[in-house]
Design a protein around this motif. Structure first.
Motif, mmCIF file in Angstrom:
data_model
loop_
_atom_site.group_PDB
_atom_site.id
_atom_site.type_symbol
_atom_site.label_atom_id
_atom_site.label_comp_id
_atom_site.label_asym_id
_atom_site.label_seq_id
_atom_site.Cartn_x
_atom_site.Cartn_y
_atom_site.Cartn_z
ATOM 1 N N LEU A 180 0.860 -1.190 0.000
ATOM 2 C CA LEU A 180 0.000 0.000 0.000
ATOM 3 C C LEU A 180 0.895 1.238 0.000
ATOM 4 O O LEU A 180 1.999 1.198 0.546
ATOM 5 N N PRO A 181 0.417 2.336 -0.600
ATOM 6 C CA PRO A 181 1.270 3.532 -0.638
ATOM 7 C C PRO A 181 1.520 4.111 0.746
ATOM 8 O O PRO A 181 0.643 4.097 1.604
ATOM 9 N N LYS A 182 2.718 4.610 0.911
ATOM 10 C CA LYS A 182 3.081 5.297 2.170
ATOM 11 C C LYS A 182 2.966 6.806 1.971
ATOM 12 O O LYS A 182 3.048 7.567 2.910
ATOM 13 N N ALA A 183 2.839 7.210 0.706
ATOM 14 C CA ALA A 183 2.656 8.632 0.410
ATOM 15 C C ALA A 183 1.708 8.762 -0.781
ATOM 16 O O ALA A 183 1.751 7.926 -1.692
ATOM 17 N N ILE A 184 0.870 9.770 -0.742
ATOM 18 C CA ILE A 184 -0.097 9.975 -1.834
ATOM 19 C C ILE A 184 -0.078 11.443 -2.261
ATOM 20 O O ILE A 184 -0.133 12.343 -1.423
ATOM 21 N N ILE A 185 0.030 11.640 -3.569
ATOM 22 C CA ILE A 185 -0.106 12.999 -4.110
ATOM 23 C C ILE A 185 -1.604 13.203 -4.315
ATOM 24 O O ILE A 185 -2.216 12.592 -5.204
ATOM 25 N N ILE A 186 -2.205 14.025 -3.448
ATOM 26 C CA ILE A 186 -3.671 14.101 -3.417
ATOM 27 C C ILE A 186 -4.218 15.172 -4.373
ATOM 28 O O ILE A 186 -5.414 15.268 -4.557
ATOM 29 N N GLY A 187 -3.370 15.992 -4.944
ATOM 30 C CA GLY A 187 -3.832 17.045 -5.849
ATOM 31 C C GLY A 187 -2.925 18.240 -5.684
ATOM 32 O O GLY A 187 -1.834 18.101 -5.150
ATOM 33 N N ALA A 188 -3.395 19.403 -6.060
ATOM 34 C CA ALA A 188 -4.645 19.608 -6.760
ATOM 35 C C ALA A 188 -4.419 19.404 -8.258
ATOM 36 O O ALA A 188 -3.324 19.685 -8.756
ATOM 37 N N GLY A 189 -5.453 18.901 -8.919
ATOM 38 C CA GLY A 189 -5.342 18.687 -10.350
ATOM 39 C C GLY A 189 -4.906 19.960 -11.063
ATOM 40 O O GLY A 189 -5.218 21.071 -10.610
ATOM 41 N N MET A 190 -4.159 19.777 -12.134
ATOM 42 C CA MET A 190 -3.696 20.875 -13.009
ATOM 43 C C MET A 190 -2.559 21.694 -12.401
ATOM 44 O O MET A 190 -2.179 22.731 -12.938
ATOM 45 N N CYS A 191 -2.051 21.278 -11.252
ATOM 46 C CA CYS A 191 -1.055 22.124 -10.571
ATOM 47 C C CYS A 191 0.360 21.557 -10.637
ATOM 48 O O CYS A 191 1.294 22.156 -10.102
ATOM 49 N N GLY A 192 0.545 20.385 -11.252
ATOM 50 C CA GLY A 192 1.890 19.817 -11.346
ATOM 51 C C GLY A 192 2.009 18.443 -10.698
ATOM 52 O O GLY A 192 3.120 17.999 -10.388
ATOM 53 N N THR A 193 0.885 17.767 -10.523
ATOM 54 C CA THR A 193 0.913 16.450 -9.838
ATOM 55 C C THR A 193 1.728 15.414 -10.623
ATOM 56 O O THR A 193 2.474 14.633 -10.040
ATOM 57 N N ARG A 194 1.593 15.437 -11.945
ATOM 58 C CA ARG A 194 2.327 14.448 -12.765
ATOM 59 C C ARG A 194 3.837 14.696 -12.670
ATOM 60 O O ARG A 194 4.619 13.766 -12.558
ATOM 61 N N ALA A 195 4.197 15.982 -12.691
ATOM 62 C CA ALA A 195 5.626 16.313 -12.616
ATOM 63 C C ALA A 195 6.210 15.771 -11.310
ATOM 64 O O ALA A 195 7.281 15.146 -11.302
ATOM 65 N N ILE A 196 5.496 15.953 -10.207
ATOM 66 C CA ILE A 196 6.014 15.467 -8.912
ATOM 67 C C ILE A 196 6.184 13.952 -8.953
ATOM 68 O O ILE A 196 7.209 13.413 -8.527
ATOM 69 N N LEU A 197 5.172 13.278 -9.473
ATOM 70 C CA LEU A 197 5.239 11.807 -9.507
ATOM 71 C C LEU A 197 6.441 11.330 -10.324
ATOM 72 O O LEU A 197 7.213 10.481 -9.900
ATOM 73 N N GLU A 198 6.593 11.932 -11.504
ATOM 74 C CA GLU A 198 7.698 11.526 -12.382
ATOM 75 C C GLU A 198 9.054 11.850 -11.748
ATOM 76 O O GLU A 198 9.982 11.062 -11.840
ATOM 77 N N PHE A 199 9.134 12.998 -11.124
ATOM 78 C CA PHE A 199 10.408 13.409 -10.538
ATOM 79 C C PHE A 199 10.755 12.509 -9.345
ATOM 80 O O PHE A 199 11.898 12.074 -9.202
ATOM 81 N N LEU A 200 9.764 12.233 -8.515
ATOM 82 C CA LEU A 200 10.039 11.386 -7.343
ATOM 83 C C LEU A 200 10.387 9.962 -7.766
ATOM 84 O O LEU A 200 11.147 9.270 -7.101
ATOM 85 N N ASN A 201 9.821 9.573 -8.881
ATOM 86 C CA ASN A 201 10.067 8.202 -9.347
ATOM 87 C C ASN A 201 11.526 7.966 -9.753
ATOM 88 O O ASN A 201 11.951 6.832 -9.932
ATOM 89 N N LEU A 202 12.272 9.050 -9.881
ATOM 90 C CA LEU A 202 13.708 8.906 -10.162
ATOM 91 C C LEU A 202 14.430 8.297 -8.961
ATOM 92 O O LEU A 202 15.496 7.708 -9.103
ATOM 93 N N HIS A 203 13.838 8.503 -7.809
ATOM 94 C CA HIS A 203 14.512 8.127 -6.565
ATOM 95 C C HIS A 203 14.508 6.607 -6.397
ATOM 96 O O HIS A 203 13.472 5.974 -6.538
ATOM 97 N N PRO A 204 15.678 6.024 -6.081
ATOM 98 C CA PRO A 204 15.711 4.562 -5.964
ATOM 99 C C PRO A 204 14.878 4.018 -4.802
ATOM 100 O O PRO A 204 14.472 2.857 -4.832
#
Ligand SMILES: Nc1ncnc2c1ncn2[C@@H]1O[C@H](COP(=O)(O)OS(=O)(=O)O)[C@@H](OP(=O)(O)O)[C@H]1O
Length: 447
Positions: A180-204
């Motif tokens: 289960l996720p330990k962290a959730i990007i809850i929003g807000a839509g249109m504000c950069g949620t995808r960028a955060i997800l992609e950037f954090l996904n770089l982290h091992p």
């Protein structure tokens, strides 16, 4: 029939006795069948984002050591030939590959001769595949990292380029699992949620689910249960943190309570931007999607303006407008979670200084500081920072074309109306988070 007639004619004309000749023919037919069945098992190209990995296969009925490298590349031809089931499989494969990229030391070549237990399991899977008539690549049931199965073949992922073991190593002897996720990007839509997800996904130490699950905000999906939700998450190791992003959670009535019920210690990430700019993103997307012109405001103005009466007003019943009432939504979250469990970042800061914002997020998430400005390159065509290649074969990766859309130009009086509408709401929001952002009309960056 044809074979017998042909053989008879051949024997009569060449004076050869029939039985040996028939035997040769049977051998040819058998050889032909073997050839065709091997064709079915020949390597297939899979869709991948990056030309990053090599997939090898070998037939465990033959010599396991003989492997045939297959380079994986996104290609129009592959995409066209994928049917729906296969696309699902490809998504699974990409999720596994995500794990493998991050955990290269766990890659192993499976030798069935020395691994009888695994072989039994996989043989069952293979039979199931054949029974159901499916001939697609099965990955989800493969339990050994680096290995998955297709028919009689086992495939091994190897990668080019890897994390420095000093930076990340998976726990010894552990197999990846869904969590289960330990962290959730809850929003807000249109504000950069995808960028955060992609950037954090770089982290091992972070493993991101790329789909918006919309689990906690949609009763029908929620009814599938937490077990379903967990089974939808990517594989990870115990020293990794699973994250998910669904911007619809932020304005949902039920999401805060449901997420609290799942895990009251879950970390929440909230990205917000000037709500008027947020509306412009939505309008820009609409223009982009249906090919409108900036000069057709009546189409997209309906998103935020009510012009039924004589004086146009801001539509406070529209989801586009309500989405920007951050204080109203955050209050609900804060009735379940303390503020220190919610990391708030500003969308403009994320655009201008992604490395600094991700550094703060690493602190918040309690993962080592690994992502730096070296991971980002500014793309002047796109007008945004993109992900720098991590390996020699990787290319710079920008977010999709639907991010960074052209904003329509607001008439000055509409702009005034919207800023006047949001001002008191923004004030309440700043009071809640104990910070203030420059969201005044004068500060609007010209796009
Ligand atoms: N690096 C980078 N590249 C591209 N886009 C970036 C980036 N960082 C932030 N953003 C901003 O993300 C905005 C889209 O937000 P979301 O991803 O939350 O949209 S969505 O809710 O998932 O549809 C999108 O809004 P628009 O510019 O209005 O399209 C971007 O401004």
């Amino acid at each position: 029939m044809i074979l017998t007639c042909g053989a008879k004619t051949f024997c009569l004309t060449n004076r050869v006795s029939l039985p040996p000749f028939l035997a040769i023919c049977v051998c040819c037919v058998v050889y032909f069948i073997i050839f065709i069945s091997n064709l079915e098992k020949s390597p297939r190209r899979l869709e991948l984002d990056d030309n990053l990995l090599t997939l090898e296969h070998s037939n465990y009925n033959a010599t396991p050591q003989v492997t045939h490298p297959v380079s994986l590349k996104r290609s129009a031809e592959t995409e066209q030939s994928l049917n729906r089931t296969e696309v699902k499989q490809t998504a699974d494969i990409n999720r596994w590959i995500n794990i493998f990229v991050k955990n290269p030391s766990q890659l192993s070549v499976w030798d069935p001769a020395t691994s009888p237990r695994t072989r039994n399991t996989t043989q069952q899977n293979t039979n199931k595949d054949f029974k159901s008539g499916r001939n697609d690549l099965r990955l989800t049931e493969a339990k050994v990292p680096g290995l998955f199965l297709h028919g009689n073949w086992h495939w091994t992922l190897t990668k080019r380029g890897e994390y420095d073991p000093a930076v990340y190593t998976p726990p010894a002897g552990e197999l990846p699992a869904q969590r289960l996720p330990k962290a959730i990007i809850i929003g807000a839509g249109m504000c950069g949620t995808r960028a955060i997800l992609e950037f954090l996904n770089l982290h091992p130490n972070i493993v991101a689910e790329s789909r918006e699950m919309n689990f906690f905000n949609d009763k029908q999906i929620l009814d599938r249960g937490l077990a379903w939700y967990k089974a939808s998450m990517p594989l990870s190791y115990s020293n990794q943190l699973t994250i998910e992003k669904s911007p619809a959670y932020f304005s949902s009535w039920q999401a805060p309570a449901e997420i609290f019920n799942m895990d009251k210690a879950v970390k929440l990430i909230l990205v917000v931007k000037d709500p008027v700019q947020r509306i412009l993103t939505q309008a820009g997307k609409m223009i982009d999607r249906i090919g409108l012109h900036d000069g057709d405001p009546e189409h997209y103005e309906r998103l935020y303006l009510n012009s039924k009466g004589s004086t146009p007003e801001v539509r406070n019943d529209s989801t586009t407008v309500v989405g920007g009432l951050y204080a109203q939504h955050l209050k609900r979250w804060l009735s379940y979670f303390p503020l220190h469990q919610v990391h708030v970042l500003e969308g403009g800061d994320l655009i201008n200084q992604p490395a600094q914002e991700i550094h703060r997020l690493e602190t918040f998430l309690g993962v080592p500081h690994i992502i730096t400005s070296k991971n980002f390159v500014y793309n002047s065509t796109k007008g945004f920072y993109c992900l720098a290649p991590m390996y020699s074969l990787q290319r710079t990766k920008c977010l999709g074309d639907n991010k960074g859309v052209q904003h329509p130009h607001l008439k000055p009086w509409v702009s005034q109306l919207l800023y006047d509408f949001y001002r008191p709401h923004n004030k309440r929001f700043f009071a809640l988070i104990g910070r203030k952002f420059n969201w005044d009309q004068e500060q609007i960056p010209s796009k």
